[in-house]
Design a protein around this motif. Structure first.
Motif, PDB file in Angstrom:
ATOM      1  N   CYS A  86      36.493  44.937  32.537  1.00  0.00           N
ATOM      2  CA  CYS A  86      36.535  44.431  33.919  1.00  0.00           C
ATOM      3  C   CYS A  86      35.516  45.202  34.759  1.00  0.00           C
ATOM      4  O   CYS A  86      35.507  46.433  34.761  1.00  0.00           O
ATOM      5  N   ILE A  87      34.660  44.469  35.478  1.00  0.00           N
ATOM      6  CA  ILE A  87      33.642  45.113  36.320  1.00  0.00           C
ATOM      7  C   ILE A  87      33.930  44.892  37.801  1.00  0.00           C
ATOM      8  O   ILE A  87      33.103  45.197  38.661  1.00  0.00           O
ATOM      9  N   GLY A  88      35.076  44.324  38.112  1.00  0.00           N
ATOM     10  CA  GLY A  88      35.454  44.148  39.524  1.00  0.00           C
ATOM     11  C   GLY A  88      34.614  43.135  40.264  1.00  0.00           C
ATOM     12  O   GLY A  88      34.418  43.242  41.472  1.00  0.00           O
ATOM     13  N   CYS A  89      34.129  42.108  39.562  1.00  0.00           N
ATOM     14  CA  CYS A  89      33.154  41.181  40.160  1.00  0.00           C
ATOM     15  C   CYS A  89      33.781  40.103  41.026  1.00  0.00           C
ATOM     16  O   CYS A  89      33.086  39.415  41.757  1.00  0.00           O
ATOM     17  N   LYS A  90      35.087  39.892  40.921  1.00  0.00           N
ATOM     18  CA  LYS A  90      35.818  38.946  41.769  1.00  0.00           C
ATOM     19  C   LYS A  90      35.553  37.471  41.471  1.00  0.00           C
ATOM     20  O   LYS A  90      35.956  36.587  42.236  1.00  0.00           O
ATOM     21  N   THR A  91      34.819  37.205  40.383  1.00  0.00           N
ATOM     22  CA  THR A  91      34.554  35.811  40.009  1.00  0.00           C
ATOM     23  C   THR A  91      35.856  35.041  39.826  1.00  0.00           C
ATOM     24  O   THR A  91      35.989  33.885  40.255  1.00  0.00           O
ATOM     25  N   ILE A 133      38.667  35.393  41.258  1.00  0.00           N
ATOM     26  CA  ILE A 133      39.369  35.098  42.518  1.00  0.00           C
ATOM     27  C   ILE A 133      38.860  33.785  43.106  1.00  0.00           C
ATOM     28  O   ILE A 133      39.645  32.927  43.532  1.00  0.00           O
ATOM     29  N   VAL A 134      37.533  33.633  43.098  1.00  0.00           N
ATOM     30  CA  VAL A 134      36.948  32.420  43.684  1.00  0.00           C
ATOM     31  C   VAL A 134      37.182  31.204  42.778  1.00  0.00           C
ATOM     32  O   VAL A 134      37.493  30.104  43.263  1.00  0.00           O
ATOM     33  N   ALA A 135      37.085  31.413  41.461  1.00  0.00           N
ATOM     34  CA  ALA A 135      37.328  30.298  40.532  1.00  0.00           C
ATOM     35  C   ALA A 135      38.762  29.794  40.694  1.00  0.00           C
ATOM     36  O   ALA A 135      39.020  28.582  40.694  1.00  0.00           O
ATOM     37  N   CYS A 182      36.235  34.297  33.495  1.00  0.00           N
ATOM     38  CA  CYS A 182      35.973  35.744  33.638  1.00  0.00           C
ATOM     39  C   CYS A 182      34.546  36.075  33.201  1.00  0.00           C
ATOM     40  O   CYS A 182      34.144  35.814  32.068  1.00  0.00           O
ATOM     41  N   LEU A 183      33.795  36.647  34.119  1.00  0.00           N
ATOM     42  CA  LEU A 183      32.374  36.900  33.868  1.00  0.00           C
ATOM     43  C   LEU A 183      32.175  37.880  32.714  1.00  0.00           C
ATOM     44  O   LEU A 183      31.224  37.771  31.950  1.00  0.00           O
TER      45      LEU A 183
END
Lengths: 711, 185
Positions: free
Chosen positions: B13-18, B20-22, B145-146
Motif C-alpha cells: 500500500c502506497i497511500g495513493c487513495k485511488t 477511495i475515488v474508484a 488498487c494501483l
C-alpha cells in the motif's frame, strides 16, 4: 453491469495518458478503470476525471476579454468571432514577416499533434514544459548514446531481473505522472528480488518502500555518481567488455584521467552522502545483473546537464543500455506522414529559445523545443507577439510568476499590449485565463478524439493509443485540435486538406496498417507486441555521429563542458548566509501540478481522497533553531519573491531543506481557490532575467532556489 | 465460519487513495457537478504511521474500511433493526429503507467508517461490494488498487495466502474481518 458498456479510451488527467475503460450508462460516464490490454492501471487522478467532466464550473462557450488583462472579465462570443480574431491577428503577423513571434504552449500528444502542424504552417513555434522537466536528460542521452529517451516514463520495471537495482534519484514514480502501472511494476520487481534505492532529500512513499534511502543535498547527484564511477573504474568493477566494444576509441582513457580525482571522499564533501555509502552503492551496482536510474526533480536543477552527463556515463560503464532492467532505448512509431507536411521554421535562427546575458554562449546548446519560461522575457524584448496556450497554466507554472504577470500586462507608447493576442483553451477556470484575450472552452478526454503515440508508450507494450469520445460534449466546448484544424483550413488549405481530426489520424495509422476504426474495434491500443533489447547489437551502431558511445562531449569543448562538473548548482554555492535553506519543490499523485482541471477537481482537493493543503515542510531541528513551531504562518522569501504559508514540521525532510508542493496558488475556480496556499513559482527566479552560469550547465532547468524563513 | 474479507498488504500500500475515488464513483457517492472538498461521503480512508527520526525512518500506509465486525457494535446500537450481518458471507449491511437516520450506529462504530446521507436521512457504508461479489467479481477497491495491495476472498484463505508469501497478519490491526499483512520486521 455489462462488460459491453465499458468503452476503451485514454485518460487525460495528466500527461502519462494511460489507456483506460469508461463505463457509460444512458450517455453518462459512471466509472473508469485501467484498460487490461494495456497493463490495466489507473491512478487517483484518472479516477477523478469524471468530476472534471461534469463539474458545473466547466467553461461552456467562447469568451472575449472586456476589462484589462488580469481582471478576468469576459463576455460570451460565438466560435466564428473567435476564429476570426485569431485568423486576423495571425495573418497580420505573417504579413509583417513576424510569424516566428507566434508561440503555442502545449503538450503535444504525438510528434504530429495537429496543433503542432498548425503552428508549423503559421511559421511559429511550440513551447512546452518538456524542456524544463527532461531536457537535460534527453540531451545528455542524445549526446552520449544517441537515443531519444523516454520522457516522464521510468525504465521498464517489469523487465528488472532478480537482484537488479532500481535507483530513483529525485524521482517519485508512485506519483503517477508515468503510466499508472509503474508503482505496481516496481513493487513486483521488489517481490522477485530486485533492490530499490531512493536518493532524495525528502522521504516519501518510494523511500518508505525502499531497501535503502540515501538523503542527499539537492543538486548533489552529479557528484554522487561521479564518485560511484570513480570507484568502479579505479577498482576495475565496470563492464569492460561492453566499454571496449561500444565506447568511442580514446574516450575511456580520457574518462579515467578526468575522473581520477573524483574520489568518493572528494564527492562526499559536495553531495553530503558519506564516502562509505558512495562505495557501497558502487559495489552494489557492480554486482547487480542490471541497474536502472531515473531522475526527475534532480535533473531540473541548475547543473542538470552535468547530472545528465554523469548519469549517462554511469549507465555506459556499467553496460546498462537497452538490457532487461537497464535504460531502454525507445523507438518512435512509424506513422505515415500526412502530406504535404508544413516545414518547421528554424528554432536556432528565429526562436526566442534563449535570452539573457549568456545567449551567445548558449547557442552551443539547442533543444528541440522552445521552453515555456522565456515567454516573459520574450514579450519584454518584442520577440513574442501572439501566444496560444492549451492544457497548461503558465500563470502558475512559469518560474518567476511575478515577471510573467508583468509581461502579460506591459504596454507600448500607444497603450497597446506588447503581447498582441493571448488565447487560452481550457476545460475549467485557470489562473492563466485571467490574462487572456480569448478563452476557448476545451474538451476533456471523454469528449474528444486524439491519437497518442510517443516513445514513452513504447515501454509499456503499446505504441499507439486512441482517445475516443464516449459522451456528447458539454456546452459549446470544442477540442483545441479541432479548433486549430478549422483555423488551418481557413489559412492553409493545402496543409489541411483532410476532412477532420479522425481522417488525419486515419492517414497516420495507415503507416502501421491500422485505422481509427480498427483501433476502436481492438481495445484502442496497438503495438508490435515487444520492445526488444540491445537493438544496437542488430544495427552494429549507436545513433551518434561516430556510431559509438561518445562519453566526451566534444561539441562543448570551447565552453569547457566536455566532462561533467561535480559542483552543485550555482544558486546553492552562493547566498547561503542570507538564504540558508534550499527550496525543494515536489509533486504528488493527487494533482497534475498547476493543471486547472485537477486543481479544480473536488475529489482531488478533498482531504480524504486527495490533497487540500500545501504547508512549508521543515525538519524540527531547523525549526527549533529558528524558534518556529508547528502550524504557525511563516514568510518564505527568496531573492526574487516571497509567500506566507503555515509551517509543518516533519522528520521526512533533510535538515537545511524547505519543502513545498508544486502547483498550488490558483485564485480562479471555487475548488482550486480554497485556502491561502501559494505557488512555488512565486519564489523561483524568472529564467529570462536572473540567470548566468546555469545557462551553460543547466540545460533548460532552473528551479534551484535558496530561501529564508521567518515569522 | 463464513466470512468474506479484504486483505491489505502493508508491503504494497502506497497511500495513493485511488481506491477511495474508484469506490465513490462505483457507488455514486458524490454529485460530480456540485460536490465540494470535505463534503463527500467515503467508504475508505488512508492511514499511515511514521516511526523514527531523520534519517532512520519507517512508514506504513493502509486503508480503513468497514471491518465487517464479528459482533458488530452498529447492529447492537441500531434500534430499528436496519443493520444485519449476512450469515452466508459475513458482510454487514445497512438496509436504508429500515434506517430511521438516528445516527446511533455512527456514534458506536469504533472504526468511524459509517457515513450519513443528509438528504435521504440514512446511514450507509462499505458493503464489500456485495452486489459485485455475488456475481463473481472482486470489490471495486480490490480491482482498482494501483499497487495491487488489496486482495479479496474467504478470510481463512487470505490468511493462508499471506503465510505462503512469508507475510504475517498484523494481529492488533486484524481483530475483525479485514486482514492486514506484512513481511515481519
Amino acid at each position: 453491469m455489462q462488460e459491453s458498456k465499458w468503452i476503451p479510451t485514454v485518460c487525460y488527467q495528466c500527461k502519462a495518458e494511460c489507456a483506460i475503460l469508461a463505463r457509460v450508462e444512458d450517455g453518462v460516464v459512471k466509472e473508469v478503470k485501467g484498460n487490461p490490454r494495456a497493463r490495466g492501471k489507473m491512478c487517483v487522478k484518472g479516477m477523478a476525471g469524471i468530476t472534471t467532466l461534469y463539474s458545473q464550473e466547466r467553461l461552456k462557450y467562447p469568451m472575449k476579454r472586456v476589462g484589462e488583462r488580469g481582471e478576468g472579465k469576459f463576455e460570451r462570443i460565438g466560435w466564428d468571432e473567435a476564429l476570426d480574431i485569431m485568423e486576423k491577428k495571425l495573418t497580420e503577423l505573417r504579413a509583417r514577416g513576424e510569424a516566428h513571434k507566434f508561440t503555442y504552449s502545449m503538450f503535444p500528444h504525438s510528434t504530429t499533434d495537429p496543433k503542432w502542424r498548425f503552428v508549423n504552417a503559421v511559421g511559429g513555434f511550440i513551447s512546452t514544459g518538456l524542456p524544463h522537466c527532461d531536457s537535460a536528460k534527453i540531451m545528455a542521452h542524445l549526446h552520449t548514446f544517441g537515443c531519444f529517451p523516454n520522457h516522464h516514463i521510468a525504465p521498464m520495471y517489469f523487465t528488472v531481473p532478480r537482484g537488479g537495482v532500481m535507483i530513483l534519484a529525485g524521482r517519485h514514480p508512485f506519483g503517477c505522472l508515468d503510466d499508472a502501472c509503474v508503482p505496481s511494476d516496481i513493487l513486483n520487481a521488489k517481490e522477485r528480488g530486485a533492490k530499490l534505492v531512493v536518493i532524495d532529500p525528502i522521504y516519501r512513499s518510494e523511500a518508505a518502500k525502499a531497501d535503502w534511502w540515501i538523503p542527499i543535498k539537492p543538486g548533489g547527484d552529479a557528484a554522487l555518481f561521479l564518485g560511484v564511477c570513480n570507484h568502479l573504474l579505479t577498482y576495475g568493477l565496470h563492464d569492460k567488455a561492453f566499454c571496449e566494444k561500444w565506447v568511442r576509441e580514446g574516450d575511456m582513457d580520457k574518462l579515467m584521467a578526468y575522473i581520477a580525482d573524483k574520489t568518493p571522499e572528494a564527492m562526499s564533501k559536495i553531495c553530503d552522502v558519506p564516502a562509505k555509502d558512495i562505495v557501497k552503492l558502487a559495489e552494489m551496482c557492480a554486482a547487480a545483473p542490471s541497474v536502472s536510474v531515473d531522475a526527475f526533480k534532480s535533473i531540473m536543477y541548475g547543473n542538470g546537464m552535468d547530472w545528465g552527463h554523469a548519469w549517462s556515463i554511469f549507465l555506459v560503464i556499467t553496460g546498462n543500455l537497452d538490457n532487461p532492467g537497464g535504460q531502454p532505448l525507445p523507438e518512435i512509431a512509424p506513422m505515415a506522414p500526412v502530406t504535404p507536411v508544413p516545414p518547421a521554421p528554424s528554432l536556432k535562427e528565429l526562436g526566442y529559445h534563449r535570452t539573457g546575458p549568456n545567449r551567445a554562449k548558449f547557442d552551443h546548446y539547442n533543444f528541440i523545443l522552445e521552453p515555456t519560461w522565456y515567454a516573459a522575457q520574450a514579450v519584454k524584448e518584442g520577440n513574442l507577439k501572439v501566444f496560444f496556450a492549451s492544457e497548461c497554466n503558465p500563470a502558475l507554472s512559469e518560474m518567476g510568476s511575478g515577471e510573467w504577470r508583468k509581461a502579460m500586462t506591459m504596454k507600448d507608447a500607444h497603450g497597446d499590449y506588447l503581447l498582441e493576442l493571448f488565447v487560452v483553451t481550457e476545460i475549467l477556470p485557470s489562473e492563466t485565463m485571467k490574462w487572456a484575450d480569448l478563452v476557448l472552452p476545451d474538451q476533456t478526454n471523454f469528449e474528444r478524439w486524439e491519437l497518442l503515440y510517443m516513445p514513452w508508450w513504447y515501454n509499456f507494450g503499446q505504441t499507439a493509443a486512441l482517445c475516443q469520445p464516449v459522451v456528447a460534449p458539454i456546452g459549446e466546448s470544442r477540442h483545441a485540435n479541432r479548433v486549430m484544424i478549422e483555423l488551418g483550413k481557413r489559412m492553409f488549405p493545402e496543409y489541411f486538406a483532410f476532412k477532420d481530426d479522425v481522417a488525419y489520424y486515419d492517414i497516420e495509422l495507415s503507416g502501421v496498417g491500422m485505422s481509427v476504426e480498427k483501433l476502436r474495434e481492438n481495445g484502442a491500443v496497438w503495438s508490435p507486441g515487444t520492445v526488444g533489447f540491445r537493438k544496437y547489437e542488430d544495427t552494429g551502431k549507436f545513433n551518434t555521429p561516430s556510431g559509438k558511445i561518445e562519453l566526451e562531449w566534444q561539441m562543448y569543448k570551447d565552453i569547457g563542458q566536455e566532462w561533467p562538473s561535480p559542483e552543485l548548482p550555482l544558486e546553492y554555492r552562493r547566498g547561503e548566509d542570507e538564504f540558508p535553506f534550499i527550496l525543494v519543490n515536489f509533486r504528488t499523485i493527487f494533482l497534475n501540478n498547476t493543471g486547472a482541471w485537477s486543481q479544480n477537481n473536488a475529489q482531488l482537493r478533498d482531504p480524504v481522497s486527495g490533497l487540500d493543503e500545501n504547508p512549508l515542510l521543515l525538519n524540527p531541528i531547523d525549526a527549533a533553531r529558528l524558534g518556529l513551531t508547528e502550524g504557525e504562518v511563516v514568510t518564505v522569501a527568496s531573492g526574487t519573491g516571497k509567500v506566507r504559508i503555515p509551517l509543518r514540521l516533519t522528520e521526512k525532510i533533510k535538515p537545511g531543506c524547505a519543502g513545498i508542493i508544486h502547483g498550488f496558488g490558483q485564485t480562479m475556480g471555487k475548488v482550486a481557490s480554497r485556502g491561502n496556499w501559494a505557488g512555488d513559482n512565486e519564489l523561483i527566479a524568472d529564467a529570462g532575467s536572473h540567470l548566468d552560469e546555469q545557462d551553460l550547465r543547466g540545460g533548460e532547468a532552473h528551479v534551484s532556489t535558496r530561501v529564508k524563513i521567518y515569522k | 465460519m463464513k466470512q468474506l474479507s479484504i486483505m491489505v498488504d502493508l508491503d504494497r500500500c502506497i497511500g495513493c487513495k485511488t481506491c477511495i475515488v474508484a469506490c465513490r464513483n462505483h457507488n455514486g457517492l458524490l454529485d460530480h457537478e456540485t460536490s465540494m472538498p470535505g463534503e463527500m461521503s467515503h467508504y475508505l480512508r488512508v492511514e499511515s504511521e511514521l516511526e523514527g527520526t531523520y534519517p532512520n525512518l519507517k512508514e506504513d500506509f493502509w486503508v480503513v474500511m468497514c471491518q465487517h465486525c464479528k459482533k458488530p457494535p452498529c447492529i447492537k446500537a441500531c434500534e430499528s433493526g436496519a443493520i444485519s450481518k449476512d450469515p452466508r458471507n459475513g458482510i454487514v449491511m445497512i438496509d436504508k429503507n429500515k434506517c430511521t437516520g438516528s445516527g446511533k450506529c455512527i456514534e458506536k462504530c469504533p472504526y468511524n467508517v459509517i457515513q450519513f446521507d443528509r438528504i435521504g436521512n440514512f446511514a450507509h457504508k462499505c458493503t464489500m461490494c456485495q452486489d459485485r461479489v455475488v456475481h463473481g467479481l472482486e470489490p471495486v477497491c480490490v480491482e482498482t488498487c494501483l499497487a495491487d495491495a488489496l486482495s479479496f476472498g474467504e478470510r481463512e484463505i487470505l490468511a493462508m495466502h499471506a503465510d505462503a508469501a512469508g507475510k504475517e497478519i498484523v494481529k492488533k490491526m486484524s481483530t475483525q474481518s479485514i486482514l492486514y499483512a506484512r513481511t515481519p520486521h
